[in-house]
Enzyme design. Structure first.
Site, PDB file in Angstrom:
ATOM      1  N   HIS A 128     -30.558  -8.524  24.154  1.00  0.00           N
ATOM      2  CA  HIS A 128     -29.394  -9.163  24.783  1.00  0.00           C
ATOM      3  C   HIS A 128     -29.533 -10.673  24.699  1.00  0.00           C
ATOM      4  CE1 HIS A 128     -26.152  -9.939  27.629  1.00  0.00           C
ATOM      5  NE2 HIS A 128     -26.969 -10.791  28.244  1.00  0.00           N
ATOM      6  N   GLU A 183       0.830  -1.201   0.000  1.00  0.00           N
ATOM      7  CA  GLU A 183       0.000   0.000   0.000  1.00  0.00           C
ATOM      8  C   GLU A 183       0.864   1.251   0.000  1.00  0.00           C
ATOM      9  OE1 GLU A 183      -2.386   2.980  -0.002  1.00  0.00           O
ATOM     10  OE2 GLU A 183      -3.270   0.981  -0.232  1.00  0.00           O
TER      11      GLU A 183
END
Length: 466
Positions: free
Chosen positions: A444, A203
């Site tokens: 949850h 990169e």
């Protein structure tokens, strides 16, 4: 034959524009130069890459994670040919679905290359060399983009390849060199890394995913390295040469030293460029920027009043969902409605594992703009759902205005964040505060609890589970 709207290009922007225009009572034609509809995204982009990402993810889990769940699979193996075949079937089903939608919505489909004769007439040149001309009151250009390269790289499409060829390889590379640490390079690099290839990313920028929030780049870099991917940021490629079945990439690191990388394949993933070849834009005098993008106003209207352009051929992120929204905006505008699109709220997603997703401003953007903000961050590791599934890497970060608490940006790395990000895109569309999200009951155990906790951390600095 005369139409209210002619759409050139059948990718996500084009076919969605055609459907919406037809729904609003317009007579619509769509022109596609290839035999299948769907454009890059469906045929050689989003859809096939996700099919391979899912297949390779299942194999990777079988090798590395099944045992900890008490599942015994002796010597897991894969048939790469079957993976490619499955990918092809997914693409075939999807393109067939688009054809069905064209028929359902009475959109006339023309196969061939569309080019302007003048502002209201489009010539369709077919593969057999014959042609016909259709007339349209308005035209929408939706011809998308093609992979970019570097001027000194010769793409032979055998060993030195783009994403298009990477989706149809006959074998898993032994060592895949990836030039470019953005979305395409990291996703396809992940596919082949999971299947046993050595993968080296090169990169130019100081970090991978250079346009995303710095915390995302840091976390993803850490996770991919842990998975065995070799990442070399701050390396500017200077040459790419093929020698038989070997590819040699030379680059200069930040110290100015030359570094050599050798592999059997090299994926050039340095971005994409607008595709307008053969459209005949010069015949109608449509303005194009220095970068090859068609210039448009806020209504996606070109300087020729009855011609519009959307998606990858105009400014902004080259994303399928951005093109879709622009297609809807133009169709509704031409029907006399008053649509809008907020480019700040178009999410960016990377389908590595863990996934990456973001919407709104990064911390650097807020700093550069002089905006006073506060940040709340919550680790996926602290969630019961993450521990149950074993997906403990990543975090959710919420950025909110320091004075008003309005959410300004959200950045995530973790399991299923490609889907989680939309909660925050909706919240930001309605100008929600961090407190608003923190006070909404989240199920949850779920991954979404990280969104609630990060929002609470941004609001009052006191998440409940960390």
């Amino acid at each position: 034959m005369k139409y209210d709207i002619i759409v050139i290009g059948s990718g996500p922007g084009g076919y969605i524009a055609a459907i919406r225009a037809s729904q609003l009572g317009k007579k619509v034609a769509i022109i596609e130069k290839y035999a299948t509809l769907g454009g890059t995204c469906t045929n050689v982009g989003c859809i096939p890459s996700k099919a391979l990402l899912d297949s390779s993810h299942h194999y990777y889990d079988a090798v590395h994670h099944f045992e900890e769940h008490g599942i015994s699979v002796e010597n897991p193996s894969f048939d790469f040919g079957k993976m490619i075949d499955r990918k092809a079937k997914v693409v075939e089903t999807t393109t067939g679905g688009i054809k069905y939608l064209m028929d359902k919505n009475n959109v006339d489909v023309f196969e061939g290359l569309g080019s302007f004769e003048d502002a209201t007439h489009v010539k369709i040149t077919k593969n057999d060399g014959t042609s016909e001309i259709i007339e349209g009151t308005n035209t929408i250009i939706a011809t998308g983009s093609k992979p970019s390269t570097l001027p000194f790289i010769t793409l032979d499409k055998e060993r030195i390849i783009t994403s298009t060829e990477a989706l149809v390889l006959k074998e898993v590379p032994k060592h895949l060199l990836v030039i470019g640490g953005g979305v395409i390079g990291l996703e396809l690099g992940s596919v082949y890394k999971r299947l046993g290839a050595e993968v080296t990313v090169i990169e130019y920028a100081p970090k991978i995913t250079p346009t995303m929030d710095a915390d995302i780049s840091k976390e993803l870099n850490k996770v991919l390295k842990k998975q065995g991917m070799k990442i070399n940021a701050n390396h500017g490629v200077t040459s790419v040469e093929r020698n038989g079945d070997e590819v040699i990439v030379k680059a200069t690191n930040k110290k100015g030293e030359e570094v050599t990388f050798t592999g059997d394949y090299c994926l050039v993933a340095v971005g994409r460029k607008p595709f307008t070849t053969g459209l005949g834009l010069e015949k109608v005098g449509i303005k194009v920027s220095d970068r090859g993008m068609i210039e448009v106003n806020d209504h996606l209207q070109t300087n020729v009043g009855n011609i519009f352009a959307i998606g990858d051929v105009v400014r902004g992120a080259m994303l399928a969902h951005k093109a879709e929204e622009e297609g809807v905006v133009v169709a509704e505008f031409l029907a006399g409605e008053k649509p809008h699109i907020d480019y700040n709220l178009i999410p960016g997603i990377i389908y590595t594992w863990p996934e990456v997703a973001a919407v709104g401003k990064t911390e650097d953007e807020l700093k550069d703009a002089g905006v006073a903000y506060k940040a709340g961050k919550f680790s996926m590791r602290a969630l019961g759902r993450s521990r149950a599934s074993g997906d403990i890497d990543g975090f959710v970060k919420v950025l909110a205005d320091k004075n008003t608490d309005e959410i300004l940006g959200v950045h995530m790395v973790g399991a299923r964040v490609a889907d989680l990000i939309m909660e925050m895109a909706v919240a930001m569309e309605f100008r929600a505060s961090a407190e608003d999200i923190a006070r909404i009951c989240h199920g949850h155990p779920t991954y979404s609890e990280a969104v609630k906790e990060a929002s609470k951390a941004a609001w009052d600095g006191k998440p409940l589970n960390s």
